[in-house]
Design an enzyme around this catalytic site. Structure first.
Site, PDB file in Angstrom:
ATOM      1  N   SER A  14      64.411 117.199  -6.579  1.00  0.00           N
ATOM      2  CA  SER A  14      64.370 116.983  -8.027  1.00  0.00           C
ATOM      3  C   SER A  14      65.763 117.059  -8.661  1.00  0.00           C
ATOM      4  O   SER A  14      66.543 117.967  -8.382  1.00  0.00           O
ATOM      5  CB  SER A  14      63.469 118.050  -8.655  1.00  0.00           C
ATOM      6  OG  SER A  14      63.759 118.174 -10.014  1.00  0.00           O
ATOM      7  N   LYS A  67      49.784 117.446 -13.310  1.00  0.00           N
ATOM      8  CA  LYS A  67      49.816 116.875 -14.665  1.00  0.00           C
ATOM      9  C   LYS A  67      48.444 116.858 -15.349  1.00  0.00           C
ATOM     10  O   LYS A  67      48.360 116.837 -16.564  1.00  0.00           O
ATOM     11  CB  LYS A  67      50.383 115.458 -14.632  1.00  0.00           C
ATOM     12  CG  LYS A  67      51.877 115.435 -14.379  1.00  0.00           C
ATOM     13  CD  LYS A  67      52.448 114.040 -14.476  1.00  0.00           C
ATOM     14  CE  LYS A  67      53.925 114.095 -14.140  1.00  0.00           C
ATOM     15  NZ  LYS A  67      54.588 112.802 -14.266  1.00  0.00           N
ATOM     16  N   GLY A 127      49.019 100.939  -8.207  1.00  0.00           N
ATOM     17  CA  GLY A 127      48.744 102.376  -8.278  1.00  0.00           C
ATOM     18  C   GLY A 127      47.869 102.718  -9.468  1.00  0.00           C
ATOM     19  O   GLY A 127      47.767 101.934 -10.425  1.00  0.00           O
ATOM     20  N   THR A 153      42.831 103.033  -3.424  1.00  0.00           N
ATOM     21  CA  THR A 153      41.470 103.524  -3.639  1.00  0.00           C
ATOM     22  C   THR A 153      40.904 102.841  -4.889  1.00  0.00           C
ATOM     23  O   THR A 153      41.301 103.150  -6.012  1.00  0.00           O
ATOM     24  CB  THR A 153      41.483 105.053  -3.843  1.00  0.00           C
ATOM     25  OG1 THR A 153      42.284 105.637  -2.811  1.00  0.00           O
ATOM     26  CG2 THR A 153      40.091 105.646  -3.815  1.00  0.00           C
TER      27      THR A 153
END
Ligand code: ATR
Length: 279
Positions: A14, A67, A127, A153
């Site tokens: 990060s 999140k 996505g 998916t």
């Protein structure tokens, strides 16, 4: 000294502390931003309890995979979070934890700077996770009436309809091999192609024959040029990676925490350059 955090499962690469601490020191704010890795939901709970007790904590950012989980611990949510159902920023307001989403603002601003009109374009989003939601919401706020979404998916993409019913068209992922299907803009919100798996790409540009997309965006910033972007460039598309989105969502979070007004363009460029060096 005030404290700010980024929480997530894996934060080794990060660069958020670099961005935030640079902004904080530039504005002379006596605060420090640091990463806290939380391996599971239980640790997330403990973190929230700690934050509530510590009077020096101003707020925190949230990244993968918390999140959505974080909302359970928040007392209030912004209008954007109510719609997106995911938060990347929390501010302590007295006793309360208030959830915000600045990802979509970062995405929108980075897209606006490219200078490409998104209205009336055929847009494909790859996505269907939290990043996709921020992207779709940003596009919606920019006036887009229709987006195509393809996800490994299928059901996860379908579930986005609960939020964005009117503008979504879900494509089975096999349709990505219908190479004659034309898109003007393609946006990758998946982690496919991210370091260290840099050879993989979520879209096969080599076989794509429907024309040259005007613009191709990858939310990944490490590596700065993914295979996805490299192949799109070879086709002749204009491209953008996720670094500006990362920096702009951080700027918006700082605005929420400290009421910082607009940062100068030259300072933002300085931050972007430092990030590029660090990646
Ligand atoms: P984020 O909040 O960053 O969007 P996420 O909610 O975990 O993270 O979503 C990650 C997205 O990348 C999902 O759309 C995921 O597809 P699935 O819904 O099928 O899990 C996609 N993704 C991750 N790894 C992938 C892979 N190897 N191939 C295809 N899609 C992948």
């Amino acid at each position: 000294m005030k404290k700010l955090y980024l929480i997530g499962k894996s934060l080794r690469h990060s660069i958020s502390p670099l961005i935030h601490n640079k902004i904080l020191s530039n504005f002379g704010i006596d605060a420090v931003y640091s990463n806290v890795e939380l391996p599971d939901f239980e640790k997330l709970k403990e973190f929230v309890e700690m934050v509530k007790k510590d009077g020096d904590v101003v707020g925190f950012n949230i990244t993968i995979p918390y999140k959505e989980d974080i909302l359970e611990f928040c007392d209030e949510v912004s209008e954007d979070v109510r719609i997106i159902q995911a938060a990347n920023t929390v501010k302590k307001e007295g006793e309360k934890l208030v959830a915000y989403n600045t990802d979509w603002l970062g995405f929108k601003r980075s897209l606006e700077e490219v200078g490409i009109s998104v209205k009336d374009k055929r847009i494909l989003i790859l996505g269907a996770g939290g990043a996709a939601k921020a992207c779709i919401y940003g596009l919606y706020r920019m006036g887009v009436k229709e987006v195509f979404v393809a996800n490994r998916t299928y059901e996860k993409a379908e579930s986005l309809k609960e939020v964005f019913q009117d503008i979504l068209k879900i494509l089975p992922v096999e349709w990505l091999r219908r190479y004659e299907f034309k898109y003007d803009i393609i946006i990758n919100t998946t982690s496919v192609g991210m370091f260290p798996n840099i050879e993989s790409s979520p879209f096969d540009f080599e076989n794509y024959v429907a024309g040259i997309p005007v613009f191709v965006y990858d939310m990944i910033y490490n590596p700065p040029k993914t295979t996805f972007l490299e192949e799109a460039e070879k086709k002749g598309s204009k491209t953008e990676n996720g670094l500006k989105m990362l920096v702009y969502q951080a700027v918006e979070a700082e605005k929420i925490w400290f009421d910082i007004v607009n940062l100068s363009q030259s300072f933002l460029l300085e931050i972007l350059k430092e990030c590029e060096k660090k990646i």
